[in-house]
Write an enzyme that holds these catalytic residues in place. Structure first.
Site, PDB file in Angstrom:
ATOM      1  N   GLY A  12       0.977  -1.168  -0.075  1.00  0.00           N
ATOM      2  CA  GLY A  12      -0.187  -0.084  -0.117  1.00  0.00           C
ATOM      3  C   GLY A  12       0.850   1.189  -0.042  1.00  0.00           C
ATOM      4  O   GLY A  12       1.984   1.440   0.908  1.00  0.00           O
ATOM      5  N   ARG A  73       0.285  -5.528  -6.774  1.00  0.00           N
ATOM      6  CA  ARG A  73       0.412  -6.921  -6.190  1.00  0.00           C
ATOM      7  C   ARG A  73       0.941  -7.771  -7.425  1.00  0.00           C
ATOM      8  O   ARG A  73       0.766  -7.331  -8.560  1.00  0.00           O
ATOM      9  CB  ARG A  73      -0.775  -7.404  -5.911  1.00  0.00           C
ATOM     10  CG  ARG A  73      -1.503  -6.520  -4.484  1.00  0.00           C
ATOM     11  CD  ARG A  73      -2.674  -7.150  -4.097  1.00  0.00           C
ATOM     12  NE  ARG A  73      -3.545  -6.228  -3.226  1.00  0.00           N
ATOM     13  CZ  ARG A  73      -3.436  -5.669  -2.240  1.00  0.00           C
ATOM     14  NH1 ARG A  73      -2.096  -5.806  -1.679  1.00  0.00           N
ATOM     15  NH2 ARG A  73      -4.099  -4.872  -1.511  1.00  0.00           N
ATOM     16  N   ASP A 104       5.343  -4.947   5.397  1.00  0.00           N
ATOM     17  CA  ASP A 104       6.055  -6.245   5.992  1.00  0.00           C
ATOM     18  C   ASP A 104       5.981  -6.984   4.755  1.00  0.00           C
ATOM     19  O   ASP A 104       6.779  -8.052   4.743  1.00  0.00           O
ATOM     20  CB  ASP A 104       5.162  -6.760   7.244  1.00  0.00           C
ATOM     21  CG  ASP A 104       3.701  -6.673   7.294  1.00  0.00           C
ATOM     22  OD1 ASP A 104       3.228  -6.324   5.919  1.00  0.00           O
ATOM     23  OD2 ASP A 104       2.953  -7.240   8.187  1.00  0.00           O
ATOM     24  N   THR A 126       4.563   2.448   5.190  1.00  0.00           N
ATOM     25  CA  THR A 126       3.072   2.101   5.537  1.00  0.00           C
ATOM     26  C   THR A 126       2.547   2.771   6.179  1.00  0.00           C
ATOM     27  O   THR A 126       3.113   3.455   7.239  1.00  0.00           O
ATOM     28  CB  THR A 126       2.931   0.748   5.951  1.00  0.00           C
ATOM     29  OG1 THR A 126       1.541   0.252   6.399  1.00  0.00           O
ATOM     30  CG2 THR A 126       3.925   0.125   7.066  1.00  0.00           C
ATOM     31  N   ILE A 127       1.339   3.216   6.096  1.00  0.00           N
ATOM     32  CA  ILE A 127       0.876   4.302   7.161  1.00  0.00           C
ATOM     33  C   ILE A 127       0.274   3.341   8.523  1.00  0.00           C
ATOM     34  O   ILE A 127       0.147   3.883   9.368  1.00  0.00           O
ATOM     35  CB  ILE A 127      -0.614   4.764   6.463  1.00  0.00           C
ATOM     36  CG1 ILE A 127      -1.682   3.639   6.177  1.00  0.00           C
ATOM     37  CG2 ILE A 127      -0.502   5.617   5.481  1.00  0.00           C
ATOM     38  CD1 ILE A 127      -3.089   4.124   6.122  1.00  0.00           C
ATOM     39  N   ASP A 128       0.320   2.015   8.312  1.00  0.00           N
ATOM     40  CA  ASP A 128      -0.090   1.211   9.595  1.00  0.00           C
ATOM     41  C   ASP A 128       0.803   1.347  10.604  1.00  0.00           C
ATOM     42  O   ASP A 128       0.319   1.017  11.875  1.00  0.00           O
ATOM     43  CB  ASP A 128      -0.391  -0.132   9.089  1.00  0.00           C
ATOM     44  CG  ASP A 128      -1.684  -0.374   8.126  1.00  0.00           C
ATOM     45  OD1 ASP A 128      -2.416   0.513   8.539  1.00  0.00           O
ATOM     46  OD2 ASP A 128      -1.912  -1.385   7.524  1.00  0.00           O
ATOM     47  N   ASP A 130       3.169  -0.880  11.487  1.00  0.00           N
ATOM     48  CA  ASP A 130       3.201  -2.066  12.206  1.00  0.00           C
ATOM     49  C   ASP A 130       4.493  -2.979  11.705  1.00  0.00           C
ATOM     50  O   ASP A 130       4.306  -4.236  11.624  1.00  0.00           O
ATOM     51  CB  ASP A 130       1.784  -2.754  11.587  1.00  0.00           C
ATOM     52  CG  ASP A 130       1.650  -3.041  10.109  1.00  0.00           C
ATOM     53  OD1 ASP A 130       2.517  -2.444   9.453  1.00  0.00           O
ATOM     54  OD2 ASP A 130       0.912  -3.887   9.757  1.00  0.00           O
ATOM     55  N   GLY A 171      -6.437   0.232   9.375  1.00  0.00           N
ATOM     56  CA  GLY A 171      -5.662  -0.710  10.523  1.00  0.00           C
ATOM     57  C   GLY A 171      -6.173  -2.221  10.498  1.00  0.00           C
ATOM     58  O   GLY A 171      -7.074  -2.397  11.552  1.00  0.00           O
ATOM     59  N   ARG A 172      -6.127  -2.897   9.366  1.00  0.00           N
ATOM     60  CA  ARG A 172      -6.774  -4.142   9.310  1.00  0.00           C
ATOM     61  C   ARG A 172      -6.096  -4.951  10.493  1.00  0.00           C
ATOM     62  O   ARG A 172      -6.789  -6.004  10.954  1.00  0.00           O
ATOM     63  CB  ARG A 172      -6.317  -4.717   7.785  1.00  0.00           C
ATOM     64  CG  ARG A 172      -7.348  -5.744   7.409  1.00  0.00           C
ATOM     65  CD  ARG A 172      -6.820  -6.233   6.147  1.00  0.00           C
ATOM     66  NE  ARG A 172      -7.413  -5.296   4.971  1.00  0.00           N
ATOM     67  CZ  ARG A 172      -7.047  -5.365   3.888  1.00  0.00           C
ATOM     68  NH1 ARG A 172      -6.071  -6.319   3.439  1.00  0.00           N
ATOM     69  NH2 ARG A 172      -7.490  -4.456   2.938  1.00  0.00           N
ATOM     70  N   ARG A 244     -24.052   8.874  14.973  1.00  0.00           N
ATOM     71  CA  ARG A 244     -23.798   8.732  13.546  1.00  0.00           C
ATOM     72  C   ARG A 244     -22.219   8.166  13.408  1.00  0.00           C
ATOM     73  O   ARG A 244     -21.635   8.146  14.195  1.00  0.00           O
ATOM     74  CB  ARG A 244     -23.665  10.391  13.117  1.00  0.00           C
ATOM     75  CG  ARG A 244     -24.853  11.204  12.940  1.00  0.00           C
ATOM     76  CD  ARG A 244     -25.938  10.548  12.059  1.00  0.00           C
ATOM     77  NE  ARG A 244     -27.042  11.234  11.750  1.00  0.00           N
ATOM     78  CZ  ARG A 244     -28.046  11.230  12.751  1.00  0.00           C
ATOM     79  NH1 ARG A 244     -28.122  10.203  13.665  1.00  0.00           N
ATOM     80  NH2 ARG A 244     -29.261  11.997  12.359  1.00  0.00           N
TER      81      ARG A 244
HETATM   82  O1  F6P Z   1      -1.780   0.591   3.866  1.00  0.00           O
HETATM   83  C1  F6P Z   1      -2.064  -0.103   4.801  1.00  0.00           C
HETATM   84  C2  F6P Z   1      -3.725  -0.496   4.722  1.00  0.00           C
HETATM   85  O2  F6P Z   1      -3.920   0.985   4.775  1.00  0.00           O
HETATM   86  C3  F6P Z   1      -4.429  -0.951   5.736  1.00  0.00           C
HETATM   87  O3  F6P Z   1      -4.684  -0.446   7.035  1.00  0.00           O
HETATM   88  C4  F6P Z   1      -5.771  -1.313   5.145  1.00  0.00           C
HETATM   89  O4  F6P Z   1      -6.372  -2.425   5.456  1.00  0.00           O
HETATM   90  C5  F6P Z   1      -5.342  -1.962   3.663  1.00  0.00           C
HETATM   91  O5  F6P Z   1      -4.159  -1.031   3.539  1.00  0.00           O
HETATM   92  C6  F6P Z   1      -6.206  -1.579   2.656  1.00  0.00           C
HETATM   93  O6  F6P Z   1      -5.374  -1.594   1.198  1.00  0.00           O
HETATM   94  P1  F6P Z   1      -5.965  -1.655  -0.018  1.00  0.00           P
HETATM   95  O7  F6P Z   1      -7.208  -0.724  -0.022  1.00  0.00           O
HETATM   96  O8  F6P Z   1      -4.884  -1.292  -0.865  1.00  0.00           O
HETATM   97  O9  F6P Z   1      -6.369  -3.267  -0.199  1.00  0.00           O
END
Ligand code: F6P
Length: 320
Positions: A12, A73, A104, A126-128, A130, A171-172, A244
């Site tokens: 991402g 990907r 990662d 990565t923005i996460d 992690d 943040g999955r 909301r």
């Molecule tokens: O970049 C990390 C992340 O933002 C996760 O927090 C999020 O779940 C995921 O990417 C979504 O990425 P995409 O929409 O590219 O599958």
């Protein structure tokens, strides 16, 4: 002496990736090393989408979010044959070293390449936030600021109407954005995947705090901890409070990188090039306790980054 290296972004995108590419290109040129850019991550390496870059190729990108090299990907790269074709492409251009900027999964790919004889340095992008071994990843600060800006705006309307706002952030698998922006934005409740969520308790606290004078509340939910829509429905059903829901989505991935992300990206980019020139490989550069650190790629991949529980405790205490 190393003659030619390449740089790529993968996974991402995150704000600051462009700043890192710019640093890699300009430091390499300053050191007399030729730099190539690989488009679309490992997919572009497999498809041989690479070009020589010069100083002007990376002009006017420092302030832009995303990555001008693109990211994608690549299923082929999961196979030995696919990786061999990618390595053959690198070798056909005389590329001896590589800088991989990504999350990662990208670091795992980088380690596989280094096992195939390519010198590789990873940079955490990565923005996460992690990735193990670094306090900050490139893009996390900007994304957290975007979320805090959203919380500020939601507070305006929530306070006007006396509502509960449930905000879902990215943040999955990681609660770093929710935790950091929730603390900085003054959220009443923060839900993250790393900690079990007791929704009944949260509903009870909301009922109690609103009955005793709290005018409005903000609940920040990391997407991996649950769906804001479902949580909002439950809050309405149990508490009857006017509620909301807002899902911030990919807005968090874009935007001009913050000062912190630009400096982090530029510094790590410089370290990556100098490390390749010094003969290093199979490591990632990160930022810990105020300075740049070197982390074995194997460690960065093997360990899971955990959340800082003291932030969670403080956020709860300050939300009372
Ligand atoms: O970049 C990390 C992340 O933002 C996760 O927090 C999020 O779940 C995921 O990417 C979504 O990425 P995409 O929409 O590219 O599958």
């Amino acid at each position: 002496m190393l003659k030619r290296i390449a740089v790529m972004t993968s996974g991402g995108d995150s704000p600051g990736m462009n700043a890192a590419i710019r640093a890699v290109v300009r430091v390499a040129i300053h050191e007399g090393v030729e730099v190539w850019g690989i488009y679309n991550g490992y997919s572009g390496m497999y498809e041989d989408q690479m070009v020589k870059l010069d100083s002007r190729s990376v002009g006017d990108i420092l302030q832009r979010g995303g990555t001008f090299l693109g990211t994608a990907r690549c299923e082929h790269f999961r196979t030995v044959e696919g990786r061999q074709k990618a390595v053959d492409n690198l070798k056909s251009h005389g590329i001896e070293g590589l800088v991989v900027i990504g999350g990662d999964g990208s670091m795992t790919g980088a380690q596989l390449l280094s096992e195939m004889g390519i010198a590789v340095i990873g940079l955490p992008g990565t923005i996460d936030n992690d990735i193990w071994g670094t306090d900050y990843t490139i893009g996390f600060d900007t994304a957290s600021n975007t979320v805090v800006d959203a919380i500020n705006k939601l507070r305006d309307t929530a306070s006007s109407h006396g509502r509960v706002i449930v905000l879902e952030v990215m943040g999955r698998n990681s609660g770093w954005i929710a935790m950091t922006a929730g603390l900085a934005g003054g959220a009443e409740h923060i839900l993250i995947p790393e900690m079990s969520v007791n929704l009944d308790e949260i509903c009870e606290e909301l009922t109690h705090s609103h009955a005793s004078g709290k005018k409005y509340s903000v609940v920040v939910v990391a997407e991996g901890a649950g769906s804001a829509v479902e949580i909002g429905k439950k809050i309405v059903a149990v508490t009857g409070l006017d509620t909301r829901v807002s899902v911030l989505g990919h807005i968090q991935r874009g935007g001009s990188p913050s000062v912190f992300d630009r400096i982090l990206a530029s510094t790590l980019g410089e370290h990556a090039v100098l490390a390749l020139i010094a003969g290093l490989s199979n490591v990632m550069f990160g930022f810990r306790n105020g300075g740049v650190v070197t982390i074995d790629l194997a460690d960065a991949i093997r360990h899971k980054r955990t959340i800082d529980p003291s932030m969670f405790r403080l956020a709860n205490l300050l939300a009372k």
